[in-house]
Design an enzyme around this catalytic site. Structure first.
Site, PDB file in Angstrom:
ATOM      1  CG  ASP A  43      -2.956  -8.200   5.049  1.00 28.70           C
ATOM      2  OD1 ASP A  43      -1.867  -8.193   4.432  1.00 28.70           O
ATOM      3  OD2 ASP A  43      -4.028  -7.845   4.545  1.00 28.70           O
ATOM      4  CD  GLU A  85       1.719 -10.339  -0.444  1.00 26.95           C
ATOM      5  OE1 GLU A  85       1.603  -9.212  -0.944  1.00 26.95           O
ATOM      6  OE2 GLU A  85       0.900 -10.778   0.395  1.00 26.95           O
ATOM      7  CG  HIS A 102      -1.023  -5.573  -4.405  1.00 24.13           C
ATOM      8  ND1 HIS A 102       0.059  -5.491  -3.552  1.00 24.13           N
ATOM      9  CD2 HIS A 102      -1.824  -6.550  -3.876  1.00 24.13           C
ATOM     10  CE1 HIS A 102      -0.072  -6.379  -2.584  1.00 24.13           C
ATOM     11  NE2 HIS A 102      -1.204  -7.027  -2.745  1.00 24.13           N
ATOM     12  CG  HIS A 143      -0.082 -11.450  -4.089  1.00 19.38           C
ATOM     13  ND1 HIS A 143      -0.756 -12.333  -3.267  1.00 19.38           N
ATOM     14  CD2 HIS A 143      -0.361 -10.212  -3.608  1.00 19.38           C
ATOM     15  CE1 HIS A 143      -1.401 -11.651  -2.342  1.00 19.38           C
ATOM     16  NE2 HIS A 143      -1.187 -10.360  -2.517  1.00 19.38           N
ATOM     17  NE  ARG A 202      -3.783  -2.293   2.248  1.00 27.36           N
ATOM     18  CZ  ARG A 202      -3.525  -3.607   2.265  1.00 27.36           C
ATOM     19  NH1 ARG A 202      -2.308  -4.052   2.485  1.00 27.36           N
ATOM     20  NH2 ARG A 202      -4.504  -4.473   2.061  1.00 27.36           N
TER      21      ARG A 202
END
Ligand code: GLA
Length: 392
Positions: A292, A357, A145, A220, A120
């Site tokens: 996350d 990631e 992304h 991803h 982000r």
């Protein structure tokens, strides 16, 4: 006549010399791995046409150790990744779709190359060299992304390349100046390699620009080591080689703090089941609807590979190790998966997979204390990540 004969002989000599050199070359290669093994095996087939009529291909890399990786030039996307379990039985361990259409319409970034900026950027804005750049917002008030049409939705050029790393496929894409609001013509190359003698997918990124810009490239892939569509990943055991993570606000933008994981449910320095603490009321887990977050693998950008993470599925014995030159890794526990159908019409429910990631930290252009994501003309961005598989 004599002159003609002389020319013929010279031609024959040149040809003989060429053959001799080729023969010696083959012999040198045969000393370690055969030329064929060095190249590995790549099979190319059609993956269909995009809605816009562009021809898309699927390249399948395989080795003799039972590993197979299929990559498409739509989004430079890993479509399948088959690896053996402890009994030698192979399964596809990444989520995805059977058809190109699935990838064209998909919103979860399955297997894709992410750019220009993975993760982000707060408020869809950053400034560089005194100028403010405005990006499209596609995640609440933020840019996620790479924006609305990120690298994951682009058609890449593909070619097989010779490499000491085995079967190697190079994907390239030229992102024009101003694309999705980012400055500079950015030329990106991603090489996917499957060594002949090791079950690992090696991803090598390079990029150059003609204006100062920012970038953050990642892959991803969504992993389920029991096989895609085969339940959730809450029993998978995870280790993250990180003592700190970057806490976020409720829109998942880092606050700028580097927080110690010790004493929190973010501590994966010792192998722990993903599901063990995922529903605790720790504010960061509430914000993320699970994991996350970005973990700090290294304080700065390096050129050598470091071990970032290890995931293990006790049922199948399949193990994934992630090595990277990147300073961070976003561990995402598939919180937004909503039961939509994937390969073989299987439903991918919440936490049906996890992502690791490898990346620079989220929103780095707005955090001068984070490792820099700035790329300048005349310098080359280089980054490497290895997904290494075994079974125990
Ligand atoms: C990343 C983000 C998540 C989510 C997924 C894609 O991992 O951090 O919040 O957006 O991509 O769904």
């Amino acid at each position: 006549m004599a002159e003609r004969k002389r020319i013929m002989t010279a031609k024959q000599n040149a040809r003989a010399l060429l053959y001799a050199l080729l023969f010696v070359g083959e012999l040198v290669l045969a000393g370690s791995l055969s030329a064929q093994e060095m190249r590995g095996t790549i099979r190319k087939e059609s993956f269909g046409k995009t809605a816009g009529g562009e021809q898309i291909d699927l390249y399948t890399l395989s080795n003799k150790k039972g590993m197979e990786v299929a990559v498409t030039n739509f989004g430079a996307t890993v479509v399948t990744l088959k690896v053996p379990d402890r009994a030698g039985k192979a399964a596809d361990v990444v989520l995805g779709f059977d058809t190109l259409e699935g990838y064209e319409n998909g919103t979860a970034y399955f297997g894709a190359t992410i750019g220009r900026y993975g993760n982000r950027i707060a408020g869809g804005q950053f400034s560089l060299d005194g100028k403010t750049y405005t990006l499209p917002k596609n995640n609440g008030n933020n840019t996620l992304h790479g924006g609305i049409v990120g690298f994951n939705k682009k058609v890449w050029k593909a070619r097989e390349v010779a490499s000491k790393d085995g079967a190697s496929l190079e994907m390239s894409y030229l992102s024009p100046d101003g694309e999705e609001g980012f400055p500079g013509n950015l030329s990106v190359k991603v090489v996917f390699a499957l060594p002949a003698d090791r079950n690992e997918l090696k991803i090598d990124y390079t990029a150059t620009t003609d204006k100062d810009t920012v970038l953050n490239l990642t892959n991803h892939s969504y992993f389920n080591l029991a096989g895609e569509g085969n339940g959730d990943i809450l029993d998978h055991v995870l280790t993250l080689h990180a003592k700190q993570f970057t806490p976020v606000d409720k829109t998942l933008i880092p606050t700028g703090e580097l927080r110690e994981v010790a004493g929190t449910p973010m501590d994966f320095t010792r192998a722990t089941a993903i599901g063990k603490r995922i529903n605790e009321s720790y504010e960061q887990l509430v914000f993320g609807k699970g994991y996350d977050h970005n973990w700090v693998i290294a304080p700065a950008v390096g050129t050598s590979l470091r071990i970032a993470a290890e995931a293990y599925d006790p049922k199948s014995g399949r193990t994934l190790e992630v090595l990277t030159s990147e300073p961070g890794v976003q561990f995402y526990s598939g919180n937004f998966l909503d039961g939509s159908k994937g390969k073989g019409n299987k439903a991918y429910g919440q936490r049906a997979a996890f992502c690791l990631e490898t990346q620079h930290f989220p929103d780095s252009p707005n955090h001068p204390n984070f490792p820099s994501t700035l790329l300048k003309p005349n310098s080359v961005f280089h980054s490497q990540t290895v997904f290494r598989f075994s079974a125990k």
